[in-house]
Enzyme design. Structure first.
Site, short mmCIF file in Angstrom:
data_model
loop_
_atom_site.label_atom_id
_atom_site.label_comp_id
_atom_site.label_asym_id
_atom_site.label_seq_id
_atom_site.Cartn_x
_atom_site.Cartn_y
_atom_site.Cartn_z
N ARG A 82 43.11 56.02 35.87
CA ARG A 82 41.70 56.35 36.16
C ARG A 82 41.58 57.82 36.54
O ARG A 82 40.62 58.50 36.13
CB ARG A 82 41.17 55.45 37.28
CG ARG A 82 39.67 55.62 37.50
CD ARG A 82 39.10 54.55 38.39
NE ARG A 82 39.59 54.65 39.76
CZ ARG A 82 39.42 53.71 40.69
NH1 ARG A 82 38.76 52.60 40.40
NH2 ARG A 82 39.90 53.88 41.91
N LYS A 184 35.77 59.33 39.19
CA LYS A 184 35.81 59.42 40.65
C LYS A 184 35.76 60.88 41.11
O LYS A 184 36.75 61.43 41.60
CB LYS A 184 37.07 58.71 41.16
CG LYS A 184 36.92 58.15 42.56
CD LYS A 184 37.95 57.09 42.83
CE LYS A 184 38.10 56.75 44.28
NZ LYS A 184 36.90 56.24 44.94
N GLU A 220 26.14 49.32 42.20
CA GLU A 220 27.28 49.33 43.13
C GLU A 220 26.82 49.11 44.56
O GLU A 220 25.66 49.31 44.91
CB GLU A 220 27.99 50.68 43.09
CG GLU A 220 28.65 50.95 41.78
CD GLU A 220 29.84 51.88 41.91
OE1 GLU A 220 30.88 51.43 42.40
OE2 GLU A 220 29.70 53.04 41.51
N1 PLP Z 1 32.97 52.05 43.58
C1 PLP Z 1 33.08 53.23 44.19
C2 PLP Z 1 31.95 54.19 44.11
C3 PLP Z 1 34.26 53.55 44.88
O1 PLP Z 1 34.40 54.72 45.50
C4 PLP Z 1 35.32 52.62 44.91
C5 PLP Z 1 36.60 52.94 45.56
O2 PLP Z 1 37.51 53.41 44.96
C6 PLP Z 1 35.15 51.39 44.24
C7 PLP Z 1 33.96 51.14 43.61
C8 PLP Z 1 36.25 50.39 44.22
O3 PLP Z 1 37.25 50.75 43.32
P1 PLP Z 1 38.75 50.30 43.54
O4 PLP Z 1 38.74 48.82 43.57
O5 PLP Z 1 39.47 50.81 42.35
O6 PLP Z 1 39.19 50.89 44.81
C1 COI Z 2 38.37 53.47 48.01
O1 COI Z 2 38.12 52.28 48.15
O2 COI Z 2 39.52 53.89 47.81
C2 COI Z 2 37.32 54.45 48.06
O3 COI Z 2 37.44 55.43 47.38
C3 COI Z 2 36.18 54.20 48.88
C4 COI Z 2 35.80 55.29 49.85
C5 COI Z 2 36.60 55.42 51.06
C6 COI Z 2 35.36 56.54 49.23
#
Ligand code: PLP
Ligand code: COI
Length: 340
Positions: A82, A184, A220
């Site tokens: 990612r 991200k 989200e």
């Molecule tokens: N959505 C956003 C905007 C986030 O910052 C995160 C965190 O990383 C997620 C969703 C969840 O993603 P993940 O499950 O890969 O941590």
């Molecule tokens: C994560 O879950 O890793 C995130 O990026 C969420 C947040 C702390 C920005």
């Protein structure tokens, strides 16, 4: 190795300076080998593209101490890929999957005393990032970059852990329909600070973003993805091009199907059609699985299972996913990377 004297179970999601962090520089078309350093500050040019033009990105993943004294990472290859998609989109050099995972492992090993022991409910959060640096003033990609990884012990992101929390929708958008929502980059988070703070001021844990084109569908839940369990026991999570493709969400889609025998799909989730859900939750690395008590939308408050108790399916999903992450339940092939 003696563990740090910390009340692990009392930790929230706050910065703690640990002993070592990893840093690597990109110059003249290549990354250097990278090294562990003690200094948690970075000195960069005032003209750095990361400071002016948002040419920077980050990732988030966790290391888990297992019952047998080991430490493991959960799907770090997915975070690495990612981050590559993000870097590609904002014209930064890619960090190879191997370099990414190696850097994470080095940071975990060097800070082993900070990795919360098994059974405390706390975990070690890793924060990889890439920033454009160097002398620059025009709007163009930087010529030099820094890739860093640091980490710290953390507890629940949303207060309460497995106790439900409430959210409110916002009229603001964090990203555009064909913009940067699915990568991200820090700009998405800057764009979310005000609506987050307004939601918190009104007594909610965070705000829910609706799809930026029509504002009719859930996109989200702050910095986490949404999921709902329909009254006929189907796991549903939004299908949108403006949300971050959550690794936790994709893991849950698989866990719901393969471990719990549920139907699990990505689909539109209309904000006016919440009645079809028996339970709902937010999922992400930091959020893990946070049950959603209720959602406020245009003055109406919709309660799912309960405002005080986690629903049975959400609990099963949590126990299975967390069990896999902690090494108590056998993971699907390739999900677990042993650090030691
Ligand atoms: N959505 C956003 C905007 C986030 O910052 C995160 C965190 O990383 C997620 C969703 C969840 O993603 P993940 O499950 O890969 O941590
Ligand atoms: C994560 O879950 O890793 C995130 O990026 C969420 C947040 C702390 C920005």
């Amino acid at each position: 190795m003696v563990k740090k004297d910390i009340e692990w179970s009392q930790l929230g999601f706050s910065y703690i300076k640990t002993d070592k962090r990893y840093i690597s520089h990109w110059k003249d078309g290549k990354w250097d080998e990278g090294k562990l350093v003690e200094d948690n500050t970075i000195s960069i040019s005032e003209g750095s593209t990361s400071l002016h033009y948002g040419q920077e990105c980050f990732e988030g993943l966790k290391a888990y101490a297992t019952k047998d004294g080991g430490i493991q990472l959960f799907r770090p290859d997915e975070n690495a890929k990612r981050m590559q998609r993000t870097c590609e989109k904002i014209m930064m050099p890619l960090v190879s999957v191997e370099k990414f995972i190696d850097a994470c492992m080095q940071v975990v090993k060097a800070n082993e005393a900070w990795v919360p022991p098994y059974g405390t409910g706390a975990t070690f959060y890793l924060r990889p990032f890439v920033i454009g640096v160097g002398d620059n003033i025009g709007v163009k990609p930087a010529e030099e970059y820094i890739f860093g990884v640091f980490g710290m012990p953390v507890g629940p992101y949303f207060k309460g852990g497995l106790s439900p929390v409430n959210f409110t929708t916002t009229d603001a958008d964090r990203a555009a329909p064909h913009g940067t929502g699915k990568i991200k980059v820090g700009g998405n988070y800057a764009a979310s600070l005000k609506s987050h703070s307004e939601a918190v001021d009104r007594g909610y844990a965070d705000c829910i973003y609706l799809d930026p084109l029509t504002h009719t569908k859930i996109d989200e839940v702050g910095a986490a993805n949404f999921f709902g369990i329909t009254k006929d026991n189907k796991f549903v999570t939004p299908n949108s091009s403006s949300i971050l493709p959550s690794i936790t969400k994709y893991s849950l889609l698989q866990v719901a199907k393969e471990y719990l025998g549920m139907e699990a799909v990505e689909d539109d989730v209309y904000i006016d059609d919440l009645d079809k859900f028996a339970e709902a939750g937010a999922c992400g690395t930091a959020a893990v699985i946070t049950p959603i008590g209720g959602i406020e939308h245009k003055g109406k408050f919709h309660v799912f299972y309960s405002e005080t108790e986690v629903g049975p399916v959400t609990k099963k999903l949590y126990d299975t996913l967390y069990g896999i992450q902690m090494g108590d339940i056998k993971a699907p092939e390739g999900w677990i990377y042993k650090v030691k």
